[in-house]
Design a protein around this motif. Sequence first.
Motif, short mmCIF file in Angstrom:
data_model
loop_
_atom_site.label_atom_id
_atom_site.label_comp_id
_atom_site.label_asym_id
_atom_site.label_seq_id
_atom_site.Cartn_x
_atom_site.Cartn_y
_atom_site.Cartn_z
N UNK A 385 0.86 -1.20 0.00
CA UNK A 385 0.00 0.00 0.00
C UNK A 385 0.89 1.24 0.00
N UNK A 386 0.86 2.06 -1.05
CA UNK A 386 1.60 3.33 -1.04
C UNK A 386 1.00 4.29 -0.01
N UNK A 387 1.87 5.10 0.59
CA UNK A 387 1.37 6.06 1.57
C UNK A 387 2.09 7.41 1.43
N UNK A 388 1.55 8.41 2.14
CA UNK A 388 1.92 9.83 1.98
C UNK A 388 2.42 10.08 0.56
N UNK A 389 1.51 9.82 -0.38
CA UNK A 389 1.88 9.76 -1.80
C UNK A 389 2.29 11.11 -2.37
N UNK A 390 1.78 12.20 -1.84
CA UNK A 390 1.96 13.50 -2.49
C UNK A 390 2.78 14.47 -1.64
N UNK A 391 3.79 13.93 -0.93
CA UNK A 391 4.74 14.76 -0.19
C UNK A 391 6.13 14.16 -0.37
N UNK A 392 7.14 14.91 0.08
CA UNK A 392 8.49 14.36 0.12
C UNK A 392 9.01 14.45 1.55
N UNK A 393 10.19 13.95 1.77
CA UNK A 393 10.79 13.92 3.10
C UNK A 393 10.88 15.33 3.69
N UNK A 394 10.51 15.44 4.98
CA UNK A 394 10.68 16.72 5.67
C UNK A 394 12.15 17.01 5.95
N UNK A 395 12.96 15.94 6.01
CA UNK A 395 14.38 16.13 6.32
C UNK A 395 15.17 16.57 5.10
N UNK A 396 14.95 15.86 3.97
CA UNK A 396 15.70 16.19 2.76
C UNK A 396 14.88 15.70 1.57
N UNK A 415 -4.73 -0.96 -2.97
CA UNK A 415 -5.18 0.08 -2.05
C UNK A 415 -4.13 1.18 -1.99
N UNK A 416 -4.56 2.37 -1.57
CA UNK A 416 -3.60 3.42 -1.22
C UNK A 416 -4.10 4.15 0.01
N UNK A 417 -3.15 4.69 0.75
CA UNK A 417 -3.46 5.44 1.97
C UNK A 417 -3.81 6.88 1.58
N UNK A 422 -0.32 13.46 8.31
CA UNK A 422 0.10 14.60 7.48
C UNK A 422 -1.07 15.21 6.73
N UNK A 423 -2.25 14.67 6.89
CA UNK A 423 -3.41 15.17 6.18
C UNK A 423 -3.84 14.22 5.08
N UNK A 424 -4.70 14.71 4.19
CA UNK A 424 -5.25 13.91 3.10
C UNK A 424 -4.43 14.11 1.83
N UNK A 425 -4.43 13.05 0.99
CA UNK A 425 -3.76 13.12 -0.31
C UNK A 425 -4.75 12.78 -1.42
N UNK A 426 -5.99 13.24 -1.25
CA UNK A 426 -7.01 12.97 -2.25
C UNK A 426 -6.70 13.66 -3.56
N UNK A 440 1.65 15.76 -8.44
CA UNK A 440 1.01 14.85 -9.38
C UNK A 440 0.95 13.42 -8.89
N UNK A 441 0.95 13.22 -7.59
CA UNK A 441 0.99 11.86 -7.03
C UNK A 441 -0.15 11.59 -6.07
N UNK A 442 -1.26 12.31 -6.23
CA UNK A 442 -2.40 12.16 -5.33
C UNK A 442 -3.21 10.91 -5.68
N UNK A 443 -4.21 10.65 -4.86
CA UNK A 443 -5.12 9.54 -5.14
C UNK A 443 -5.84 9.76 -6.46
N UNK A 444 -6.27 10.98 -6.71
CA UNK A 444 -6.96 11.24 -7.98
C UNK A 444 -6.02 11.10 -9.18
#
Length: 626
Positions: A385-396, A415-417, A422-426, A440-444
Amino acid sequence: MAAGIALGNIRLEPDGPVTAGSRGTWRLVYTVGPRGLANGGGLRIAPPHRGMVRWDVGRVIAYASREGAACEVTVENAHPISYHWRHFPVVQVVVRGVELAAGDTVTVVLGERGGYVSGYRVRARAQEFAQQGARFEAWVDPLGNWRALRETTVPDTSCALADPPQVDVVAAEPARLRVYLRSPGTDDGPARVQVVAEDRYGNPAPQYAGRPDLAVVHGEALPAAPVKDGRLSTELPALAEDKVTRVQAVDTENELVGRSNPLAPGLTRPWRVYWGDLHVMTGAGGGGMMLGNTRSALEHGRDAKALDFAAITKPSNSPEQWEFDRQACRDFYQPGEYVPILACERGLKTGHKNVYLAEDCAEVCPGGPAEAIWEYLEGKRGMAIPHHTNVHSESHPRQWGPQDWSTHNPRFERLLEITQDRGSFETDQPGVGGYFGGFGSSAQDALARGMRVGFVGGTDNHRGQPGSFVSPLGGLDPHEVTVGGLTAVLAEELTREGIWQALWSRRCYATNGPRLVLWFAVGGHPMGSELAGEDARALAERRRIEVKVIGTRPIERITIVRNNEDWRSEQVGGYEADLELEDDTRLQDIPPAAGAARDGLAAWYYVRVLQEDAGLAWSSPVWVEL
C-alpha cells in the motif's frame, strides 16, 4: 565518547515523575570529570525529543560552582517552537574565565522563574505526550572546539555523556471519557463497549478510578463494569438491526461524559464494520525519532483505542526484529476480538510502500527497489500500500519523494493510503483535509492513470500508538487542524481471513478519525467493485447511486465524485443521511477525467463525507467499464 575518557556525569533535579503539559523548573547539574573543562568549553543539552515530542525550555540560566567562572547561554529552536524532529530545542552553555576541574559543577536551569523586576517568569513546559523514560541528552566539549570551522577536523568537538537523565512523563488529570462501540466479532457474539479515560492531551489516564454509568442513548442502562487502569469493558448483547445504536458514559462525580461511535448493523448487511490502523511506526528498527515496539503498539491499539485490527510497519527489519514481530502478531491474535497484521515499511526513492501479509511468514521482506518487493510477494498472499503519496521527506527532499506511479503493480497494489497524520492526499492541490501536494501523485492522479485502488487510512504516527492523531508530522499542529487516519472494513467476521478479504476486495473506507458508518453502492454493487461485461451493460444508460451515512457529529456535506470531478454535492445538517441519486448520463458520454485515457473505462465513483467538526471520510471507488 572515546573509551577511557572520563567526561563526568549529569543529573536532573527534581527527578520524580512529571505531569504531561505541566509547567515547572528543572535543573540539570553537570559534574566535571577527571578530564576537566577548558576555558571556552561547555555543554549542549537537549530536553526529551524522541517521537517528535516537545519541551519548552522557558527562561534558561546557567552558573558554575567555581569562583571566577561565567556561563554564556544560548538557546536554539525554542521560539518559535519548531515542529521538526531534527529541530528540537538545544541549550548551549559555554564556560568563560577559568578552567573547571574534576568535581566542579555547572547548573543549567530550565524555566528559571526570574525576580521582581526581571520580566515575565517564564517556566519550562513539559511535553504533552505521556512517556516512560523520557530522556534528556547532553554533550560535552572539554576543549572549547565548538566554534572551530566545520571544515577543520577537530577531535573531541562533541562527546555524548553516558547514562543521561530520564524522567517519567505521566498523564494529566482525566478530562474526558472515550467511548467505543465495537461490532460483534462473530455471528453469535455480542457487541463490545469500551470506555477509556483520557487527559486533555489524548493520553490514556490510568489513574482514573471513577464509576461511570453506561446506557444506550435513548435506551436501557447497561450493567455496571469495574474500572481498571483507567478503562472498562462490557458487552451489549443485542443490537437492533433497524436502528442506530450509541452508548453514553456519564461520571457525575468527576463531571466526565462521553458518547460512542454509532453502530447500525442493518445498514451494511451482510457485513459488519471493523476499525483499524494500518500504518504505525515504532522505535525498534525505526530510528531514533520513534518510540515503542510492536508489542507495546499492539497493546495500545487494543486497550487504549479499542481497534479491531492494527498493523505495525517498521521501516527496517533485521531477522531478530522480524521474529519479534511475528511472535507479537501470534500472541495478540484473538479471533473475534483483535487482529494484528504482519507488516513492514519500505522507503523507496520512488515513494514509500507498506507491505502486508495475510499469513505468518518467516522470510523478511528485502529492501531495495520496488521490483524486490514484487519478487518477495510472488507466491505469497500479500499486498503493498503506497502512503503519503503527495509529499516528500521533511528532512531532505532527495531522501524520499512523492509516489512515482510508473512503479505501480496492479497485482499487489490494490489500495492506497488517502489520509494520515500529514493530512489527506485525495487531490494534487491542498484542499479540504489536505495541506500538501503539487507533485502529481495524489489519489486522484492514480485514478486518472487507470489504477484500481481503494482507500485506506493510517496514522503513520511515530510513537507506536495505533489510532493516535497527535504526532505533528509535516509541521501540522494537531491542536489546530484535524488530521489522522483510520480504516473501516466491511467484513463478515473479525478474523485475520475476514479482515484480509475485505481489504483485498477494497470493501473499505478511510476517515481522518471519526468512526462514522458509511455505505456506498453503484447499481447495487458496493464500494470497491469493478463492473464489466453484463454488470456494466446493465448500467449503460443510468446508474442508481446509494449513499448512507451515520456520523459521529452532524454531517455538513456529502459529495459524490465522478471521474475526479465533484459530480453531486448535498448539504445535510443532521447526524444521518440517506441519499439515492441517479446518473442518467450514458456511459459513453461521461467526460473522462483530466489526463485520463479511456482504455475501456467509462467512469469511477466515490464518496467524500465532511462533518461539521472537520471529520472526513472517503469510500473506495466503484469502477464501471464501457
